[in-house]
Design an enzyme around this catalytic site. Structure first.
Site, mmCIF file in Angstrom:
data_model
loop_
_atom_site.group_PDB
_atom_site.id
_atom_site.type_symbol
_atom_site.label_atom_id
_atom_site.label_comp_id
_atom_site.label_asym_id
_atom_site.label_seq_id
_atom_site.Cartn_x
_atom_site.Cartn_y
_atom_site.Cartn_z
ATOM 1 N N SER A 449 2.795 11.264 11.753
ATOM 2 C CA SER A 449 3.648 10.150 12.196
ATOM 3 C C SER A 449 3.776 9.123 11.093
ATOM 4 O O SER A 449 4.746 8.385 11.044
ATOM 5 C CB SER A 449 3.057 9.427 13.392
ATOM 6 O OG SER A 449 2.604 10.307 14.342
ATOM 7 N N HIS A 470 8.810 15.664 11.129
ATOM 8 C CA HIS A 470 8.319 14.752 12.159
ATOM 9 C C HIS A 470 9.090 14.937 13.463
ATOM 10 O O HIS A 470 10.240 14.499 13.600
ATOM 11 C CB HIS A 470 8.442 13.303 11.646
ATOM 12 C CG HIS A 470 7.886 12.289 12.589
ATOM 13 N ND1 HIS A 470 8.395 11.018 12.709
ATOM 14 C CD2 HIS A 470 6.856 12.357 13.472
ATOM 15 C CE1 HIS A 470 7.698 10.354 13.609
ATOM 16 N NE2 HIS A 470 6.767 11.149 14.084
ATOM 17 N N GLU A 482 12.704 14.290 11.872
ATOM 18 C CA GLU A 482 12.812 13.693 10.544
ATOM 19 C C GLU A 482 12.239 14.689 9.537
ATOM 20 O O GLU A 482 11.117 15.174 9.725
ATOM 21 C CB GLU A 482 12.034 12.375 10.480
ATOM 22 C CG GLU A 482 12.676 11.264 11.314
ATOM 23 C CD GLU A 482 11.878 9.963 11.293
ATOM 24 O OE1 GLU A 482 12.496 8.889 11.343
ATOM 25 O OE2 GLU A 482 10.631 10.009 11.235
ATOM 26 N N ASN A 520 10.307 5.131 13.493
ATOM 27 C CA ASN A 520 9.207 4.245 13.872
ATOM 28 C C ASN A 520 9.299 2.903 13.159
ATOM 29 O O ASN A 520 8.962 1.862 13.722
ATOM 30 C CB ASN A 520 7.856 4.905 13.575
ATOM 31 C CG ASN A 520 7.544 5.987 14.594
ATOM 32 O OD1 ASN A 520 8.166 6.041 15.658
ATOM 33 N ND2 ASN A 520 6.618 6.865 14.268
HETATM 34 P P1 NAI Z 1 -3.735 15.783 19.807
HETATM 35 O O1 NAI Z 1 -4.980 15.006 19.658
HETATM 36 O O2 NAI Z 1 -3.151 15.956 21.157
HETATM 37 O O3 NAI Z 1 -3.956 17.242 19.198
HETATM 38 C C1 NAI Z 1 -4.561 17.482 17.967
HETATM 39 C C2 NAI Z 1 -5.273 18.823 18.036
HETATM 40 O O4 NAI Z 1 -5.587 19.259 16.726
HETATM 41 C C3 NAI Z 1 -6.600 18.768 18.794
HETATM 42 O O5 NAI Z 1 -6.540 19.660 19.874
HETATM 43 C C4 NAI Z 1 -7.630 19.250 17.766
HETATM 44 O O6 NAI Z 1 -8.619 20.094 18.327
HETATM 45 C C5 NAI Z 1 -6.764 20.024 16.809
HETATM 46 N N1 NAI Z 1 -7.314 20.192 15.467
HETATM 47 C C6 NAI Z 1 -8.039 19.328 14.731
HETATM 48 N N2 NAI Z 1 -8.274 19.872 13.527
HETATM 49 C C7 NAI Z 1 -7.709 21.090 13.493
HETATM 50 C C8 NAI Z 1 -7.595 22.122 12.534
HETATM 51 N N3 NAI Z 1 -8.144 22.021 11.341
HETATM 52 N N4 NAI Z 1 -6.912 23.240 12.853
HETATM 53 C C9 NAI Z 1 -6.351 23.366 14.061
HETATM 54 N N5 NAI Z 1 -6.423 22.414 15.008
HETATM 55 C C10 NAI Z 1 -7.092 21.285 14.735
HETATM 56 O O7 NAI Z 1 -2.707 15.119 18.794
HETATM 57 P P2 NAI Z 1 -1.139 15.021 18.909
HETATM 58 O O8 NAI Z 1 -0.763 13.851 19.706
HETATM 59 O O9 NAI Z 1 -0.591 16.351 19.276
HETATM 60 O O10 NAI Z 1 -0.747 14.684 17.399
HETATM 61 C C11 NAI Z 1 -0.815 15.650 16.401
HETATM 62 C C12 NAI Z 1 -0.077 15.137 15.170
HETATM 63 O O11 NAI Z 1 1.278 14.855 15.514
HETATM 64 C C13 NAI Z 1 -0.627 13.850 14.605
HETATM 65 O O12 NAI Z 1 -0.500 13.881 13.198
HETATM 66 C C14 NAI Z 1 0.270 12.777 15.206
HETATM 67 O O13 NAI Z 1 0.320 11.620 14.416
HETATM 68 C C15 NAI Z 1 1.592 13.504 15.187
HETATM 69 N N6 NAI Z 1 2.584 13.017 16.148
HETATM 70 C C16 NAI Z 1 2.205 12.682 17.419
HETATM 71 C C17 NAI Z 1 3.151 12.225 18.323
HETATM 72 C C18 NAI Z 1 2.731 11.883 19.710
HETATM 73 O O14 NAI Z 1 3.522 11.210 20.416
HETATM 74 N N7 NAI Z 1 1.585 12.320 20.177
HETATM 75 C C19 NAI Z 1 4.583 12.080 17.941
HETATM 76 C C20 NAI Z 1 4.864 12.537 16.620
HETATM 77 C C21 NAI Z 1 3.885 12.968 15.751
#
Ligand code: NAI
Length: 732
Positions: A449, A470, A482, A520
Site C-alpha cells: 500500500s 496495488h 495502480e 491513497n
Molecule cells: P493480511 O494480514 O490479511 O494477510 C497477510 C498474510 O501474509 C498473512 O496471512 C500472513 O500469514 C502471510 N504471510 C506473511 N509472510 C508470508 C510469506 N513470507 N509468504 C507467504 N505468506 C506470508 O494482510 P492484507 O490486508 O491481505 O495485506 C497484504 C498486503 O496488501 C499488505 O502489503 C497491505 O499493505 C496490502 N494492501 C492491503 C489492503 C487492505 O485493504 N487490506 C489494500 C491494498 C493493499
C-alpha cells in the site's frame, strides 16, 4: 465504404466472413446480404454508416428479394454501439433530437420493408447495434464468449435513441425491457434467447452455414418463432399488468422508487428511459419513437452525459495499453503465484480464478489458507446456486487452484503477486526466498500500500522484473489497479503487469513510486479535512450525509471506519513524513486509536456497529473534541472536504505521479467511487471553477490551516485554464 452489399443466394459462401470471405455475388440472387465492415475501426452506427444503410434500402424490392440479412465481418463484434464521438460532439438538445429522428427514420426502413429481414449477431451487439437488430424481423445470435447483447446507454447518461425503448418492450414486455435498459445488462447469446431478445442461437463453429440453414427454415415457416414470442408479450400476466394503464402506473411507481434509491437523483437517464418505455408503449410506434427522440435530446446535451462519456473513454483507453502494444497478452491458461492468503491474497487469487487463470497460493499459516479456500469455494458454490455456473465449470475452476505453506512450485508462474504483511524486511525476505526458482521473465509484483517499490527491488536478483501492483479492497469489487514501476523496473515489466491487471478484469493506471502512490495520497487530505471539520463543530453524520448526497458511495467517517482507523493512521503517518506540515494528521485519529476505537472491524470507531452495520454515531468522538463551531457560513462542507483533495491532485499532476488528468479522474472513480457523473475530481474542479478553490484554500491558510494552494493550481486558476482543457484541445 463500411457496408459490403452482396446479392446472392443462401449457398455459395466462403468462410470465414472476417477474412474477406462471404457470399459470392449472383446478379439474380434473391437474398440481399448487408455486411458491415468499417475499415480500420470497430463497427459503430455513425452517421455515415447510417447514410450508407439508407442508400442500401433503395435495393429493397420485394419483387426481386426474398430476404435481407445483416451481418458483421468483424470477428468480435456485430455493432459495438452508436458513435460515441458523435454523441459527445452534440451540445444542443434540438440537434440531438433531430439527429436521432433521422437515424430512427433510416432504421425504420428496415422495420417497414415487407421483405423478411434477419440479423446474424456475433460478438458485441450493444446500444445502436441491438437497436438496429430489434428493427429486423428475426435475430439469430452466435453462441461465442464475445457475443453480448444489451442497451447500456444509461451508463453513458443517455437512453437508447434508435428505437430501443420502443421496440424492445413490444418484443419482450415492459418489465423485461426495463430490466435490460435500466440495468445496462449485457446478455450472452443463450440468455438473450431465454429472455426473448433473439429467436435462434447457432453454435460458433460453422455459424454462417448454421445461420443460412436457419434463415431458409424460417422463410419456409416461422410459426414456431411467432408462437414463442407470445410467451413474452401476449401472456395472461403481462396482458393484465402491462396492457392496462393501472398496471403500467404501478410499474412506473415501483421502478421510479428503485431508480431513486439507486441513483440518488443524480442520473437523469434512467427516469427518462422509464418514461420513454411507458409513454411509448401506450401509443403507436411512430409516436413512441418521437417521444424517445424528444427525451434523449436534453440528455445528450447534459454535463452528466459528457462526464460519463469522458470516464468511459478513459476506462477504454486504460485497457488498450497503447504504449505497451509490443507486450504480449497474458496467456489464457497462465498461472499466477500469490504469496499471502490473507484479505488481499485471497481476493487476488479469487479474481484470477474468476477470469480463467490458474493460481498457486502460499501462506505460512495453514488456517489462513483454509479460510481463503473456504471463501473462494463458497464464491463458486454461490455461482452454481444462482445458476451462473454449472458444477462441472466450478470443479474445473477450483482444480486450477493449488496451495502450499512452503516456497515451492512457483517456477512455472507467469507472475507472482505478493500480498503479505506490510513490512519491508518481510517482503524482502519473501522475494529472496522465491526469486531463485522463478524463470527469468516471471513478473514479481508487490501489492504494497505504501512501501517503496524501488527499495524492494534493490535487493532483487532481477530488479527489472519487480513492479508494484496495488489492488484495492475488496479486490473483486474495486476495478482499479495502480501499476507502480520502481527505478529499475523495465518497460516490458510495466506492460506485462498492466496486461495482467487487464486479464484480471481490472483497469490499470501507471503511477509513480512515491508515498501513497496516487489514490491513497489524494484520499488522505479529504479524510483529514473531514476530521478537521468535525473539530470545528460540524456534526459527523451531517458531514457523511452531505458527502453521500454529493454522490460518494459513503461519507468520510464511514469510509474511515471501513478502512480501519489504525490503518488510516499508518498511511497518514507515511504521508506526513513525506510531505510535512500540509499532511499533518488531525489529532482525532490517534485519540480514537489510543482508546482502541479502530472502526468497523473493532465494532466501534466514528460509528457503533452491530453485526457490521452502523447503528449510531459514536458520541464519545465529539465529547473528546472541543466544539468550536467556527466554520464560516460561506464555506460549504463539500468544498471544505474536496478543495484540499483537488490541490493535492494538482500537485500529483505536476510531479508526474500520474500522466494525465483523465487518468487521475479515472483512478478516483474506479478506486474510491468518486461519483462518475461528476467526471472525477478534476472535471468537478473544472466545473466549479479553479479560482474559487484557490481563494478558499488561501482563506483557510490565512486562518492558520496548513493548506495553502500549490503553485500549479494557482497558475491554472490565474490563466483561466482548466485541468481538462489540454485534453479537449488534443481531441479537437
Ligand atoms: P493480511 O494480514 O490479511 O494477510 C497477510 C498474510 O501474509 C498473512 O496471512 C500472513 O500469514 C502471510 N504471510 C506473511 N509472510 C508470508 C510469506 N513470507 N509468504 C507467504 N505468506 C506470508 O494482510 P492484507 O490486508 O491481505 O495485506 C497484504 C498486503 O496488501 C499488505 O502489503 C497491505 O499493505 C496490502 N494492501 C492491503 C489492503 C487492505 O485493504 N487490506 C489494500 C491494498 C493493499
Amino acid at each position: 465504404m463500411s457496408w459490403r452489399i452482396v446479392r446472392s443466394s443462401l449457398t455459395g459462401w466462403t468462410e470465414p466472413l472476417s477474412d474477406g470471405g462471404g457470399p459470392t455475388e449472383q446478379s439474380d440472387g434473391r437474398i440481399l446480404h448487408l455486411i458491415l465492415d468499417t475499415e480500420h475501426a470497430a463497427n459503430a452506427l455513425s452517421e455515415s454508416v447510417l447514410e450508407e444503410l439508407d442508400a442500401a434500402t433503395e435495393q429493397f424490392d420485394p419483387a426481386t428479394t426474398d430476404a435481407v440479412v445483416v451481418w458483421s465481418a468483424k470477428e468480435k463484434h456485430f455493432i459495438a454501439g452508436a458513435d460515441i464521438d458523435e454523441i459527445d460532439g452534440v451540445h444542443f438538445p434540438e440537434t440531438a433530437t433531430a439527429k436521432v429522428a433521422k437515424a430512427q427514420a433510416i432504421i425504420s426502413k428496415l422495420a417497414d420493408t415487407p421483405i423478411p429481414t434477419f440479423g446474424v449477431l456475433r460478438g458485441t451487439c450493444l446500444g445502436g447495434g441491438l437497436e438496429l437488430a430489434l428493427a429486423l424481423d428475426y435475430r439469430i445470435a452466435v453462441d461465442t464468449p464475445t457475443t453480448k447483447l444489451g442497451l447500456p446507454e444509461v451508463n453513458l447518461g443517455i437512453i437508447p435513441g434508435f428505437g430501443g425503448t420502443q421496440r424492445l418492450p413490444r418484443l419482450i414486455g415492459i418489465r423485461g425491457a426495463l430490466s435490460l435498459i435500466l440495468g445496462g445488462t449485457r446478455l450472452p447469446a443463450t440468455a438473450a434467447l431465454r429472455r426473448g431478445v433473439v429467436d435462434i442461437v447457432v453454435p460458433e463453429d460453422g455459424y454462417v452455414s448454421c445461420a443460412l440453414i436457419a434463415i431458409e427454415r424460417v422463410l419456409a415457416n416461422d410459426t414456431a418463432i411467432r408462437k414463442r414470442r407470445k410467451k413474452f408479450v401476449g401472456g395472461f400476466v403481462n396482458g393484465l399488468l402491462e396492457r392496462n394503464p393501472f398496471g403500467r402506473s404501478m410499474i412506473r411507481r415501483q421502478a421510479s422508487r428503485q431508480i431513486a434509491a439507486k441513483t440518488g437523483g443524480h442520473y437523469p437517464a434512467p427516469p427518462a428511459a422509464l418514461d420513454a418505455v411507458l409513454r411509448g408503449f401506450a401509443t403507436s410506434l411512430p409516436r413512441g419513437l418521437a417521444i424517445e427522440a424528444e427525451l434523449i435530446g436534453p440528455l445528450v446535451a447534459s454535463t452528466v452525459s459528457k462526464h460519463l462519456i469522458a470516464v468511459f473513454r478513459a476506462s477504454e483507453e486504460a485497457r488498450k495499453l497503447r504504449q505497451y502494444s509490443d507486450t504480449p497478452e497474458i496467456e489464457a491458461d497462465a498461472t499466477v503465484g500469490v504469496l499471502g492468503a490473507g484479505v488481499m491474497g485471497a481476493g487476488v487469487a479469487l479474481q484470477c480464478l474468476c477470469k480463467g487463470l490458474a493460481v498457486r497460493i502460499r501462506d505460512l499459516q495453514l488456517p489462513v489458507i483454509a479460510k481463503a479456500l473456504e471463501t473462494i469455494g463458497s464464491h463458486f458454490h454461490g455461482l452454481v446456486q444462482r445458476r451462473r455456473m454449472d458444477e462441472r465449470e466450478r470443479d474445473a475452476t477450483l482444480s486450477r487452484l493449488t496451495f502450499t505453506t512452503e516456497p515451492i512450485g512457483f517456477a512455472h508462474c507467469t507472475a507472482v503477486v505478493e500480498a503479505i504483511v506490510e513490512r519491508m524486511d518481510v517482503k524482502r525476505a519473501a522475494l529472496a526466498e522465491i526469486e531463485p526458482q522463478l524463470s527469468p521473465d516471471t513478473l514479481f509484483a508487490t501489492n504494497t500500500s505504501a512501501l517503496s517499490v524501488s527499495e524492494l527491488q534493490s535487493s532483487a536478483i532481477r530488479p527489472e522484473r519487480v513492479v508494484g501492483l496495488h489492488f484495492f479492497n475488496p479486490v473483486s469489487r474495486m476495478p482499479l489497479v495502480e501499476v507502480i514501476p520502481g527505478d529499475q523496473t523495465s518497460r516490458e515489466t510495466v506492460g506485462k503487469a498492466a496486461r495482467l491487471a487487464v486479464a484480471m478484469g481490472k483497469y490499470p493506471i501507471v503511477v509513480k513510486d512515491s508515498p501513497g502512490f496516487l489514490v491513497n495520497r489524494l484520499l488522505m487530505p479529504y479524510l483529514d479535512s473531514a476530521c478537521r471539520i468535525l473539530e470545528r463543530g460540524v456534526p459527523g453524520p451531517y458531514v457523511d450525509r452531505i458527502a453521500e448526497a454529493f454522490g460518494l458511495p459513503m461519507g468520510p467517517f464511514r469510509l474511515l471506519d471501513e478502512v480501519g482507523l489504525d490503518i488510516a493512521i499508518e498511511v497518514a503517518g507515511t504521508l506526513h513524513g513525506a510531505f510535512g506540515d500540509r499532511a499533518e494528521p488531525s489529532a482525532i485519529l490517534p485519540q480514537l486509536v489510543e482508546k482502541k476505537l479502530i472502526g468497523k472491524k473493532g465494532g466501534v470507531g466514528f460509528y457503533r456497529y452491530v453485526n457490521g452495520t452502523p447503528t449510531e454515531f459514536n458520541a464519545d468522538v465529539t465529547r473528546e473534541i472541543p466544539q468550536t463551531n467556527d466554520l464560516p457560513e460561506s464555506l460549504s462542507v463539500i468544498h471544505y472536504l474536496l478543495d484540499r483533495l483537488i490541490d493535492e491532485a494538482a500537485r500529483c499532476l505536476e510531479e508526474g505521479v500520474v500522466a494525465s488528468a483523465d487518468e487521475l479522474d479515472l483512478a478516483m472513480v474506479m478506486g474510491t467511487g468518486f461519483p462518475p457523473f461528476r467526471g472525477g475530481p478534476l472535471r468537478y474542479a473544472d466545473s466549479i471553477g479553479i479560482p474559487g478553490i484557490v481563494e478558499r484554500l488561501q482563506e483557510r491558510a490565512d486562518s492558520g490551516e496548513a493548506c495553502a494552494p500549490c503553485a500549479h493550481l494557482i497558475e491554472i486558476g490565474k490563466e483561466g485554464r482548466e485541468f481538462h482543457c489540454e485534453t479537449k484541445l488534443a481531441r479537437t
